[in-house]
Design a protein around this motif. Structure first.
Motif, PDB file in Angstrom:
ATOM      1  N   VAL A  64       0.841  -1.215   0.000  1.00 26.30           N
ATOM      2  CA  VAL A  64       0.000   0.000   0.000  1.00 26.30           C
ATOM      3  C   VAL A  64       0.872   1.261   0.000  1.00 26.30           C
ATOM      4  CG1 VAL A  64      -2.043  -1.060   1.020  1.00 26.30           C
ATOM      5  CG2 VAL A  64      -0.314  -0.067   2.510  1.00 26.30           C
ATOM      6  N   GLY A  65       2.127   1.081  -0.410  1.00 33.70           N
ATOM      7  CA  GLY A  65       2.983   2.244  -0.643  1.00 33.70           C
ATOM      8  C   GLY A  65       3.599   2.854   0.601  1.00 33.70           C
TER       9      GLY A  65
ATOM     10  N   GLY B 102      -4.482   9.569   3.389  1.00 30.78           N
ATOM     11  CA  GLY B 102      -5.611   9.490   2.462  1.00 30.78           C
ATOM     12  C   GLY B 102      -5.419   8.503   1.317  1.00 30.78           C
ATOM     13  N   PRO B 103      -4.306   8.579   0.588  1.00 31.29           N
ATOM     14  CA  PRO B 103      -4.145   7.632  -0.521  1.00 31.29           C
ATOM     15  C   PRO B 103      -4.127   6.172  -0.052  1.00 31.29           C
ATOM     16  CG  PRO B 103      -2.577   9.433  -0.708  1.00 31.29           C
ATOM     17  CD  PRO B 103      -3.230   9.577   0.626  1.00 31.29           C
ATOM     18  N   VAL B 104      -3.569   5.933   1.136  1.00 29.23           N
ATOM     19  CA  VAL B 104      -3.489   4.553   1.641  1.00 29.23           C
ATOM     20  C   VAL B 104      -4.890   4.036   1.996  1.00 29.23           C
ATOM     21  CG1 VAL B 104      -2.540   3.086   3.470  1.00 29.23           C
ATOM     22  CG2 VAL B 104      -1.135   4.874   2.463  1.00 29.23           C
TER      23      VAL B 104
ATOM     24  N   ARG C 261      -7.623   4.870   0.607  1.00 23.84           N
ATOM     25  CA  ARG C 261      -8.296   4.566  -0.652  1.00 23.84           C
ATOM     26  C   ARG C 261      -7.743   3.289  -1.279  1.00 23.84           C
ATOM     27  NH1 ARG C 261      -8.795   9.391   1.099  1.00 23.84           N
ATOM     28  NH2 ARG C 261     -10.374  10.804   0.310  1.00 23.84           N
ATOM     29  N   LEU C 262      -6.423   3.116  -1.158  1.00 20.23           N
ATOM     30  CA  LEU C 262      -5.816   1.912  -1.720  1.00 20.23           C
ATOM     31  C   LEU C 262      -6.288   0.666  -0.963  1.00 20.23           C
ATOM     32  CD1 LEU C 262      -3.938   1.000  -3.933  1.00 20.23           C
ATOM     33  CD2 LEU C 262      -1.993   1.413  -2.440  1.00 20.23           C
TER      34      LEU C 262
ATOM     35  N   LEU D 164      -9.236   0.305   0.277  1.00 19.64           N
ATOM     36  CA  LEU D 164     -10.577   0.028  -0.250  1.00 19.64           C
ATOM     37  C   LEU D 164     -10.474  -0.656  -1.606  1.00 19.64           C
ATOM     38  CD1 LEU D 164     -13.675   0.323  -0.237  1.00 19.64           C
ATOM     39  CD2 LEU D 164     -13.394   2.598  -1.196  1.00 19.64           C
ATOM     40  N   VAL D 165      -9.575  -0.148  -2.432  1.00 19.22           N
ATOM     41  CA  VAL D 165      -9.388  -0.740  -3.762  1.00 19.22           C
ATOM     42  C   VAL D 165      -8.886  -2.175  -3.630  1.00 19.22           C
ATOM     43  CG1 VAL D 165      -7.889  -0.594  -5.793  1.00 19.22           C
ATOM     44  CG2 VAL D 165      -9.127   1.419  -5.028  1.00 19.22           C
TER      45      VAL D 165
ATOM     46  N   LEU E 160      -8.127  10.244  -5.178  1.00 19.65           N
ATOM     47  CA  LEU E 160      -6.759   9.801  -4.904  1.00 19.65           C
ATOM     48  C   LEU E 160      -6.276  10.198  -3.508  1.00 19.65           C
ATOM     49  CD1 LEU E 160      -5.237  10.712  -8.384  1.00 19.65           C
ATOM     50  CD2 LEU E 160      -6.087   8.498  -7.630  1.00 19.65           C
ATOM     51  N   GLY E 161      -7.093  10.910  -2.781  1.00 23.30           N
ATOM     52  CA  GLY E 161      -6.690  11.325  -1.427  1.00 23.30           C
ATOM     53  C   GLY E 161      -5.585  12.358  -1.439  1.00 23.30           C
TER      54      GLY E 161
ATOM     55  N   PRO F 144       4.154   6.195  -3.824  1.00 21.69           N
ATOM     56  CA  PRO F 144       3.824   4.937  -4.517  1.00 21.69           C
ATOM     57  C   PRO F 144       2.383   4.499  -4.288  1.00 21.69           C
ATOM     58  CG  PRO F 144       5.338   4.553  -2.687  1.00 21.69           C
ATOM     59  CD  PRO F 144       5.230   6.026  -2.841  1.00 21.69           C
ATOM     60  N   ALA F 145       1.784   4.923  -3.176  1.00 21.16           N
ATOM     61  CA  ALA F 145       0.377   4.561  -2.925  1.00 21.16           C
ATOM     62  C   ALA F 145      -0.522   5.170  -4.003  1.00 21.16           C
ATOM     63  CB  ALA F 145      -0.047   5.055  -1.545  1.00 21.16           C
TER      64      ALA F 145
ATOM     65  N   LEU G 211      -0.003   3.221  -7.271  1.00 24.32           N
ATOM     66  CA  LEU G 211      -0.702   1.928  -7.289  1.00 24.32           C
ATOM     67  C   LEU G 211      -2.218   2.125  -7.395  1.00 24.32           C
ATOM     68  CD1 LEU G 211       1.428   0.090  -4.575  1.00 24.32           C
ATOM     69  CD2 LEU G 211       1.315  -0.478  -7.010  1.00 24.32           C
ATOM     70  N   LEU G 212      -2.686   3.190  -6.793  1.00 25.73           N
ATOM     71  CA  LEU G 212      -4.119   3.507  -6.848  1.00 25.73           C
ATOM     72  C   LEU G 212      -4.528   3.830  -8.285  1.00 25.73           C
ATOM     73  CD1 LEU G 212      -6.508   3.840  -4.921  1.00 25.73           C
ATOM     74  CD2 LEU G 212      -5.770   6.176  -4.496  1.00 25.73           C
TER      75      LEU G 212
ATOM     76  N   THR H 207     -13.118  -1.135  -9.468  1.00 24.31           N
ATOM     77  CA  THR H 207     -12.667  -0.680  -8.145  1.00 24.31           C
ATOM     78  C   THR H 207     -12.951   0.813  -7.929  1.00 24.31           C
ATOM     79  OG1 THR H 207     -10.451  -0.233  -8.975  1.00 24.31           O
ATOM     80  CG2 THR H 207     -10.808  -2.391  -7.991  1.00 24.31           C
TER      81      THR H 207
ATOM     82  N   PHE I  86     -14.596   3.941  -6.830  1.00 26.28           N
ATOM     83  CA  PHE I  86     -15.461   3.963  -5.648  1.00 26.28           C
ATOM     84  C   PHE I  86     -16.209   5.280  -5.433  1.00 26.28           C
ATOM     85  CE2 PHE I  86     -11.044   4.859  -4.510  1.00 26.28           C
ATOM     86  CZ  PHE I  86     -11.148   6.104  -3.915  1.00 26.28           C
TER      87      PHE I  86
END
Lengths: 251, 246
Positions: A116-117, A137-139, A141-142, A144-145, B44-45, B67-68, B71-72, B82, B84
């Motif tokens: 998850v980065g 935040g990005p984590v 969301r990741l 959830l994905v 993307l947060g 990197p998060a 990958l997203l 996916t 959302f």
């Protein structure tokens, strides 16, 4: 989002009056959203949020925002933002996928952090809920994905993610399949210090002590050596002895 | 959730099999899903600042720092299921439901006369001026709606589906509370959330020729003339509201 109604007393206070700037803050606190997420909830830019927060007792100018905030406060079932899962919620599915996957990962317990980065150590922190920092935040969301990916695509989807993470790592000069990779931050290779190079360290917090005897006198113009001194690292040099002022360039 | 097909890699230059995710891919993703910057930052947060950094022409070809996020983006491109973000309904989807329930109920705005629930009130109930619904529902040239209105439509639709006519009555009452504190009255000749129609009764259908320039006289207008001096464009949020992008 599965939310219960906010405190009944606070809700009663809203029923008979128009909403004000401070009520948006109440909505944000009740939903536990960040400012950015709350702005997305209400469909307004962050600048507008701060505008309303600077006027907590004034009516919300945009009636649409006021109607929306009121409806969201009184009807929690109408919320439309996705609920991001916690690490603890995703972890069992991750472990199952890992067991069935043909792609082995070193130190699988902590490899989720890299997937998850983030770093390996973050997984334990997130799972136990220790530490001050929230999940970025990005984590969130990741996660959830990843949850959707595992649910819809199973092990092949998981393996595709591992493969992609390895690719992204390789592009950054890292190896996901190496136990040595603890984080996504690449450290600079070790370079020994040259014999005569200045010592590296923190720059001084304050300037060199002022010579009280020279107070009231004109300061020496900085020499090239002392000009560059603040940008250098390491222990500050001793001030050179006072020199006579240089000849006036205008002469 | 939106049901969008997999992005066409050739069209969008999304050759992600051979290179890491870069700043330009965020723009391609935005284009593909037809999202605003607000939507993309939430998806993307990212903060607005970070978005600007990644999509700056100077960094657009560089791999993303986080990197998060990389990958997203990859997952959203490779597996569109996916995605959302909520799918907000259009006015065309909500209006028939509203119209049907409006026939069944005669909501009392407080203890006053009933509110006539037509197209103009539909606009007011969504925080906009009376001509907005006509523009949104235009079969030939439907105008885009603001993000706040799209969210309001979502909540209104949920409420109408769950509670029916009483849900609509409650919504009208809430709108009336908001209107009264602004010195407006939903049962009266309220034209927008900033003014009431100040014309004497019986002249509501006329247009004032003096206000119109020769250029605009020939153009069709959906907005009834008003004696109010404000020159707010139709379907516009408050004057200082930056929330005016489509």
């Amino acid at each position: 989002m599965a939310l219960t109604l906010p405190d009944e007393h606070q809700l009663d206070a809203l029923r008979g009056r128009a909403l004000r700037g401070k009520d948006l803050l109440f909505l944000r606190q009740w939903t536990g959203l960040s400012i950015a997420d709350c702005c997305y909830l209400l469909g307004m830019p962050v600048m507008r949020w701060h505008y309303y927060q600077r006027r907590p007792d004034q009516l919300i100018e945009d009636a649409g925002v006021a109607l929306l905030a009121r409806a969201l406060l009184t009807h929690p079932e109408a919320h439309y933002l996705p609920a991001f899962p916690t690490v603890a919620e995703v972890y069992p599915a991750y472990q199952r996928a890992l067991q069935q996957s043909a792609t082995p990962l070193p130190e699988p317990d902590t490899a989720l952090g890299l997937l998850v980065g983030r770093d390996r150590a973050s997984v334990r922190r997130w799972r136990t809920g220790t530490g001050q920092r929230q999940i970025p935040g990005p984590v969130r969301r990741l996660l959830l994905v990843l949850q959707i990916l595992l649910r819809h695509h199973g092990v092949p989807g998981f393996e595709a993610l591992v493969e992609r993470a390895a690719f992204e790592a390789a592009a950054r000069g890292l190896d996901l399949h190496s136990p040595a990779m603890k984080t996504w931050t690449r450290r600079k290779p070790y370079r020994p210090r040259a014999p005569n190079a200045p010592r590296r360290g923190r720059p001084p917090k304050s300037g060199p002590p002022v010579d009280t005897t020279s107070q009231g006198q004109e300061r020496d113009p900085p020499s090239p050596a002392t000009e560059t001194a603040p940008s250098r690292r390491g222990r500050p040099r001793k001030r050179p002895p006072a020199r006579p002022p240089p000849p006036d360039s205008s002469l | 959730m939106a049901t969008t097909p997999i992005p066409d890699a050739d069209t969008l230059h999304l050759d992600l099999e051979n290179r890491p995710v870069c700043g330009q891919d965020l723009l391609f993703l935005q284009q593909w899903y037809k999202l605003s910057r607000l939507d993309m930052c939430y998806l993307l947060g990212l903060s607005d600042l970070k978005w600007c950094h990644y999509t700056h022409p100077k960094h657009i070809k560089e791999p993303l720092g986080d990197p998060a996020v990389a990958l997203l983006v990859w997952a959203l491109v490779r597996y569109p299921d996916t995605f959302f973000l909520p799918a907000f309904p259009t006015p065309q989807e909500v209006y028939p439901l509203y119209e049907r329930l409006a026939e069944q109920s005669a909501p009392q705005a407080g203890d006053d006369a009933p509110v006539h629930l037509g197209k103009t009130t539909f606009s007011l109930l969504l925080g906009r001026e009376i001509g907005s619904a006509s523009r949104w529902l235009s079969p030939t040239n439907a105008k885009p709606i603001t993000p706040t209105v799209s969210r309001l439509l979502f909540v209104l639709k949920s409420l109408l589906q769950a509670h029916g006519a009483p849900g609509l009555e409650e919504w009208v009452n809430c709108a009336q509370i908001e209107a009264r504190e602004r010195g407006l009255d939903l049962t009266g000749k309220m034209t927008s959330w900033f003014r009431m129609d100040a014309r004497p009764p019986g002249k509501s259908g006329r247009r004032r020729k003096a206000m119109k320039s020769p250029a605009t006289q020939s153009a069709p207008s959906h907005t009834p003339a008003s004696k109010a001096t404000t020159t707010t464009p139709p379907d516009s949020p408050p004057p200082s509201d930056p929330d005016s992008f489509p």
